[in-house]
Scaffold this motif. Structure first.
Motif, mmCIF file in Angstrom:
data_model
loop_
_atom_site.group_PDB
_atom_site.id
_atom_site.type_symbol
_atom_site.label_atom_id
_atom_site.label_comp_id
_atom_site.label_asym_id
_atom_site.label_seq_id
_atom_site.Cartn_x
_atom_site.Cartn_y
_atom_site.Cartn_z
ATOM 1 N N LEU A 77 52.088 8.228 -25.432
ATOM 2 C CA LEU A 77 51.789 9.658 -25.511
ATOM 3 C C LEU A 77 50.886 10.088 -24.364
ATOM 4 C CD1 LEU A 77 52.056 12.303 -27.015
ATOM 5 C CD2 LEU A 77 50.145 11.609 -28.486
ATOM 6 N N VAL A 80 53.050 10.687 -21.445
ATOM 7 C CA VAL A 80 53.804 11.932 -21.639
ATOM 8 C C VAL A 80 52.922 13.126 -21.287
ATOM 9 C CG1 VAL A 80 54.896 13.437 -23.349
ATOM 10 C CG2 VAL A 80 55.379 10.986 -23.367
ATOM 11 N N ILE A 81 51.688 13.111 -21.788
ATOM 12 C CA ILE A 81 50.755 14.198 -21.485
ATOM 13 C C ILE A 81 50.413 14.202 -19.999
ATOM 14 C CG2 ILE A 81 48.408 15.039 -21.910
ATOM 15 C CD1 ILE A 81 48.716 14.108 -24.784
ATOM 16 N N PHE A 84 53.141 16.055 -18.455
ATOM 17 C CA PHE A 84 52.995 17.473 -18.792
ATOM 18 C C PHE A 84 51.958 18.150 -17.893
ATOM 19 C CE2 PHE A 84 50.541 20.705 -21.002
ATOM 20 C CZ PHE A 84 51.504 21.550 -21.526
ATOM 21 N N GLY A 216 57.352 14.033 -20.331
ATOM 22 C CA GLY A 216 56.325 15.072 -20.268
ATOM 23 C C GLY A 216 56.776 16.294 -19.491
ATOM 24 N N LEU A 219 58.471 18.598 -21.794
ATOM 25 C CA LEU A 219 57.494 19.313 -22.620
ATOM 26 C C LEU A 219 56.863 20.456 -21.823
ATOM 27 C CD1 LEU A 219 56.142 19.162 -25.452
ATOM 28 C CD2 LEU A 219 54.341 17.792 -24.394
ATOM 29 N N GLY A 271 56.994 6.877 -27.532
ATOM 30 C CA GLY A 271 56.686 8.116 -26.842
ATOM 31 C C GLY A 271 57.543 9.279 -27.305
ATOM 32 N N HIS A 274 56.262 10.345 -30.765
ATOM 33 C CA HIS A 274 54.988 11.053 -30.638
ATOM 34 C C HIS A 274 55.178 12.433 -30.011
ATOM 35 C CE1 HIS A 274 52.286 7.202 -30.764
ATOM 36 N NE2 HIS A 274 52.808 7.513 -31.933
ATOM 37 N N THR A 275 56.059 12.526 -29.020
ATOM 38 C CA THR A 275 56.276 13.807 -28.348
ATOM 39 C C THR A 275 56.892 14.824 -29.302
ATOM 40 O OG1 THR A 275 56.590 12.677 -26.228
ATOM 41 C CG2 THR A 275 57.391 14.942 -26.390
ATOM 42 N N CYS A 276 57.823 14.382 -30.102
ATOM 43 C CA CYS A 276 58.421 15.295 -31.085
ATOM 44 C C CYS A 276 57.379 15.761 -32.094
ATOM 45 C CB CYS A 276 59.594 14.615 -31.795
ATOM 46 S SG CYS A 276 61.048 14.378 -30.740
ATOM 47 N N SER A 279 55.228 18.319 -30.354
ATOM 48 C CA SER A 279 55.916 19.595 -30.204
ATOM 49 C C SER A 279 55.968 20.360 -31.528
ATOM 50 C CB SER A 279 57.327 19.367 -29.671
ATOM 51 O OG SER A 279 58.065 20.574 -29.620
#
Length: 443
Positions: A77, A80-81, A84, A216, A219, A271, A274-276, A279
Motif C-alpha cells: 500500500l 501504491v500511495i 499516487f 497508484g 488511483l 496491494g 488494500h487499494t480497493c 478507494s
C-alpha cells in the motif's frame, strides 16, 4: 485487474498546484509508517545467554507472525500511495514549468539527505562500540540489522526515478503497462520456483514494486474511483481470495513477511486488495483525517516520513541493547519470546519504540524538509546521481554496515546529491535568479 481507462474525473494537476492535499491519503501513508515501526518492533527478540546479550528475530518459526503480517504488511500500500502522490507531484512540477529532471532531482534530495545523516551517525556509533570493546560479533549484528530496512530506500528511489517515464506510458497505454509489469513479476516467480534459484527472485525488486507504483497511477487519475462500487468490492475480494487459495494449496507462504525478500507477486495481490479498500473508504478517511488527533499524527509523520523510517531501526537496536544491559546488570531474567510474560510486555515495548522514534526524528526534521537546491538541467548528471545513490545503499545491503562501508556509502550519497543539483554559478547567473522561483512539492 479489471480497471477501465476512465476520463479524468477532476482537475488533479490544478488541485495539486494550488497546494491542496488529499488528507485521507496522507493519513493512510502515516499509518503505513507506524505499521512498519510496529512490525519491526515486535520482531525484535532480546535474551541473555551466559552473561552476553543475544539478539534474534522473535518471529522465526512462530505461528503468530502470520496474523501479524496480515495486519501490518503495509509496504504494498505504501508503494501504491507513492505512485499516487508521485504522479500528482510530477504533474505539479510540469504545470510549474519543470520537467522530469527537476522532479527526479527533488526526489533524490528528499530521499537521500536524511539517509546521509543517519548512515553517518550509525557509522560513528559502530566505530565507538568497537573502540569501547563491545564484541565484534555483536557490532556486526547491529550493523546487519540496521542495514536490512534500507532495501526500501534503494527500491523507492529507483521507482521514483522511473516515475516520469512510466507516467508517460501510463498516459498512452495504462492497462498494457500494468499488465507487462504484473506478468513479468509472475514470470519471475514461476522461473524461480521451477529452477530452484532463489536469487532470480530479486528481479522482482523492480517488477513487483513498479507494478504497485503503477496501480497508484490509476488511483491518482481517478480510474479506480470511477469504477462502480460493486466492481471495486469484487476486485478487492477476488485478490484476497486468490491469496487465501494460494496459501491453502501451499503455493506460497501465508506469512506475508516471507514475501518481501525477495518480493513475490503475492504482494501485488495484497496491494490490489488494500487499494480497493482505500478507494471504497476515501470519504470516511477524509472525514477521519480532519479530526484533531488524526490530523496531528498525519502532520507529524508527513513532514518527516523518511526520517522516521531511517531512524526507527537504530532506535530499536538501542532499545534492545539497553534492555539486555539492564538485565545483565541486575541479574534479572528476560521473558522467553512468545511466552505470556513476553506478550504482556509488548504493549509497553511497542509504545516505547514509537515514542522514542518520534523523539529522535524531531531534531532531524529540517534535513528532510529543507528546500532542495536548484536542480541540474543535465540528464547525464541525473542518471549518475540516481546510480550513485543506489550503489551507496546497495553497498550497505550487500556488505553490511560497518564504519568503513558507512563512510563509502555516505560519500556516494553526497556525490548523488551534488550531481542532482545545478552546478554552482555566480549570484547574478540565470540559475541563481531562478532559485526562489522553483516549486517546492511535498511527496
Amino acid at each position: 485487474m479489471a480497471i477501465v481507462q476512465a476520463p479524468p474525473v477532476r482537475d488533479i494537476t490544478s488541485v495539486e498546484a494550488r497546494g491542496t492535499r488529499d488528507t485521507g491519503i496522507d493519513l493512510v501513508r502515516s499509518l503505513c509508517v507506524i505499521g512498519v515501526v510496529l512490525l519491526h518492533a515486535i520482531m525484535v527478540g532480546v535474551s541473555v545467554v551466559d552473561g552476553r546479550p543475544v539478539f534474534d528475530n522473535a518471529s522465526t518459526g512462530t505461528w503468530w507472525i502470520v496474523p501479524v503480517s496480515w495486519a501490518l504488511q503495509v509496504m504494498p500500500l505504501f508503494f501504491v500511495i507513492g505512485g499516487f502522490s508521485g504522479l500528482l507531484a510530477y504533474r505539479s512540477v510540469l504545470a510549474r514549468g519543470g520537467d522530469a529532471r527537476s522532479f527526479i532531482a527533488g526526489r533524490v534530495h528528499r530521499l537521500l539527505r536524511p539517509a546521509v545523516v543517519t548512515i553517518a551517525v550509525i557509522g560513528v556509533a559502530l566505530w565507538a562500540l568497537t573502540v569501547l570493546g563491545v564484541p565484534v560479533d555483536l557490532v556486526a549484528v547491529a550493523g546487519y540489522r540496521y542495514g536490512q530496512p534500507l532495501w526500501f530506500l534503494a527500491v523507492f528511489l529507483l521507482c521514483q526515478a522511473l516515475l516520469p517515464a512510466l507516467a508517460h506510458v501510463h498516459r498512452t497505454r495504462p492497462l498494457l503497462t500494468l499488465a507487462v509489469l504484473v506478468s513479468a513479476a509472475a514470470a519471475v516467480d514461476v522461473v524461480r520456483a521451477v529452477s530452484g534459484v532463489d536469487a532470480l527472485g530479486f528481479l522482482n525488486l523492480a517488477f513487483v514494486w513498479l507494478a504497485l507504483q503503477q496501480i497508484g497511477f490509476f488511483l491518482a487519475d481517478g480510474s479506480i474511483d470511477a469504477l462502480p462500487r460493486r466492481t471495486r468490492v469484487r476486485i478487492g475480494a477476488g485478490a484476497a481470495l486468490a491469496l487465501l487459495l494460494a496459501f491453502a494449496t501451499g503455493l506460497c507462504s501465508p506469512d506475508l513477511i516471507a514475501h518481501i525478500n525477495p518480493p513475490t507477486s503475492a504482494l501485488i495481490l495484497v496491494g490490489i486488495a488494500h487499494t480497493c479498500a482505500l478507494s471504497l473508504n476515501r470519504t470516511r478517511l477524509s472525514a477521519l483525517s480532519a479530526r484533531p488527533f488524526a490530523a496531528a499524527v498525519s502532520g507529524f509523520i508527513g513532514r518527516r516520513t523518511m526520517t522516521v523510517y531511517l531512524w526507527h531501526m537504530p532506535v530499536l537496536l538501542a532499545l534492545a541493547g539497553v534492555t539486555a544491559l539492564v538485565a545483565i546488570g541486575d541479574g534479572s531474567t528476560l521473558p522467553a519470546v512468545g511466552s505470556a510474560a513476553w506478550w504482556a510486555d509488548r504493549p509497553l515495548w511497542l509504545a516505547t519504540a514509537l515514542t522514542l522514534t518520534a523523539l529522535v526524528a524531531i531534531p532531524f526534521t529540517r534535513i528532510e524538509t529543507r528546500r532542495p537546491p536548484m536542480p541540474t538541467a543535465a540528464t547525464r548528471r541525473i542518471v549518475f546521481a540516481v546510480l550513485s545513490g543506489l550503489i551507496g545503499v546497495v553497498l550497505l545491503l550487500v556488505l553490511g554496515t560497518t564504519p568503513v562501508t558507512a563512510v563509502i556509502a555516505v560519500g556516494l550519497l553526497l556525490v548523488a546529491l551534488r550531481l542532482a543539483a545545478a552546478p554552482m554559478r555566480g549570484r547574478g547567473s540565470p540559475r541563481s535568479t531562478l532559485r526562489n522561483a522553483r516549486p517546492r512539492v511535498r511527496a
